[in-house]
Scaffold this motif. Structure first.
Motif, PDB file in Angstrom:
ATOM      1  N   CYS A 113       0.849  -1.194   0.000  1.00  0.00           N
ATOM      2  CA  CYS A 113       0.000   0.000   0.000  1.00  0.00           C
ATOM      3  C   CYS A 113       0.884   1.244   0.000  1.00  0.00           C
ATOM      4  N   TRP A 129      -3.870   5.946  -4.151  1.00  0.00           N
ATOM      5  CA  TRP A 129      -3.335   4.786  -3.441  1.00  0.00           C
ATOM      6  C   TRP A 129      -2.990   3.691  -4.444  1.00  0.00           C
ATOM      7  N   VAL A 151      -7.638   7.862   5.792  1.00  0.00           N
ATOM      8  CA  VAL A 151      -6.853   6.630   5.825  1.00  0.00           C
ATOM      9  C   VAL A 151      -7.714   5.523   6.412  1.00  0.00           C
ATOM     10  N   LEU A 152      -8.007   4.506   5.607  1.00  0.00           N
ATOM     11  CA  LEU A 152      -8.797   3.374   6.058  1.00  0.00           C
ATOM     12  C   LEU A 152      -7.938   2.452   6.927  1.00  0.00           C
ATOM     13  N   PRO A 153      -8.549   1.609   7.754  1.00  0.00           N
ATOM     14  CA  PRO A 153      -7.768   0.712   8.612  1.00  0.00           C
ATOM     15  C   PRO A 153      -6.756  -0.126   7.845  1.00  0.00           C
ATOM     16  N   GLU A 154      -7.128  -0.594   6.669  1.00  0.00           N
ATOM     17  CA  GLU A 154      -6.212  -1.428   5.882  1.00  0.00           C
ATOM     18  C   GLU A 154      -5.068  -0.620   5.265  1.00  0.00           C
ATOM     19  N   GLN A 155      -5.159   0.703   5.356  1.00  0.00           N
ATOM     20  CA  GLN A 155      -4.092   1.570   4.835  1.00  0.00           C
ATOM     21  C   GLN A 155      -3.185   2.098   5.941  1.00  0.00           C
ATOM     22  N   ALA A 156      -3.365   1.609   7.154  1.00  0.00           N
ATOM     23  CA  ALA A 156      -2.639   2.154   8.303  1.00  0.00           C
ATOM     24  C   ALA A 156      -1.129   1.968   8.190  1.00  0.00           C
ATOM     25  N   GLN A 157      -0.695   0.913   7.500  1.00  0.00           N
ATOM     26  CA  GLN A 157       0.735   0.641   7.351  1.00  0.00           C
ATOM     27  C   GLN A 157       1.273   1.114   5.993  1.00  0.00           C
ATOM     28  N   PRO A 173      -1.444  12.684   6.497  1.00  0.00           N
ATOM     29  CA  PRO A 173      -1.904  11.716   7.502  1.00  0.00           C
ATOM     30  C   PRO A 173      -0.791  10.910   8.147  1.00  0.00           C
ATOM     31  N   PHE A 174       0.365  10.830   7.504  1.00  0.00           N
ATOM     32  CA  PHE A 174       1.538  10.171   8.074  1.00  0.00           C
ATOM     33  C   PHE A 174       2.770  10.691   7.339  1.00  0.00           C
TER      34      PHE A 174
END
Length: 224
Positions: A113, A129, A151-157, A173-174
């Motif tokens: 991702c 993405w 940012v969706l949970p599956e995109q956290a990393q 966001p990061f």
């Protein structure tokens, strides 16, 4: 249209304030990559001719053209496409368009991702993405405020790449790398064979917003 990558290839990227050109021929690459601001239109053809001379080639030797498709700087994209399309129409050459955010994401290979984000001016960013392991998109191209990127949970990393991570660092966001591709990266993607070639009459640019500048009132409000 089929592309013979063993013959001379021209690549053009004018999607930012840089003029980025490359000639690939005889297993060698000749490149120009320099921040020129608003001088792209006056420098692009003389610079191209110098690169061709360095490579021992003429414009008529170009067999295919790779171009940055956007999203990016509105005027810059049109300058690059105008030159590319003019050369291609004159010689009936195949053209390969490479989406700009895909070129950005490619700088982080083998990632599940990736968030590619670049400056869209007017306080906004272009972003999308990607999964660079499978060379696939996870979203369409989008534009908006950096602080509004969800940012969706599956995109956290996810890993981040693009100049927005420098210009809008506090709002992204990061954290991420601020690297940007050169035209050599566009050429590398074209040679991968994952992008279709078409005739000059069928090329297009990727736009994700219609508004390309702030009004005088909006500029005054921002300064205030």
């Amino acid at each position: 249209m089929n592309v013979d990558f063993s013959r001379p290839i021209l690549a053009i990227d004018t999607s930012t304030s840089y003029l980025s050109l490359a000639i690939f021929a005889k297993e060698q690459m000749w490149t120009f990559h320099e921040a020129v601001g608003t001088k792209q239109s006056t420098l692009i053809l003389p610079t191209l001719d110098r690169l061709l001379a360095d490579a021992g080639l003429a414009r008529s030797d170009i067999a295919s053209i790779v171009y940055a498709q956007g999203p990016g700087a509105f005027t810059g994209l049109r300058i690059g496409l105008g030159v590319a399309q003019g050369l291609a129409l004159a010689q009936n050459l195949p053209m390969i368009g490479i989406p700009c955010l895909e070129a950005v994401a490619s700088l982080l290979p083998e990632q599940a991702c990736v968030l590619a984000a670049t400056d869209a001016r007017m306080g906004e960013v272009f972003y999308a993405w990607f999964n660079t392991q499978t060379h696939s998109r996870l979203s369409d191209d989008m534009v908006g405020k950096a602080a509004d990127i969800a940012v969706l949970p599956e995109q956290a990393q996810a890993q981040g790449i693009g100049n927005a991570f420098d210009l809008y660092a506090s709002a992204m966001p990061f954290t991420g790398r601020s690297d940007m591709p050169t035209v050599a990266d566009y050429l590398r993607l074209a040679i991968s064979g994952r992008y279709e070639a078409c005739g000059a009459e069928s090329v297009h640019l990727r736009y994700v917003r219609n508004k390309v500048a702030l009004t005088a009132a909006e500029q005054a409000a921002r300064h205030a």
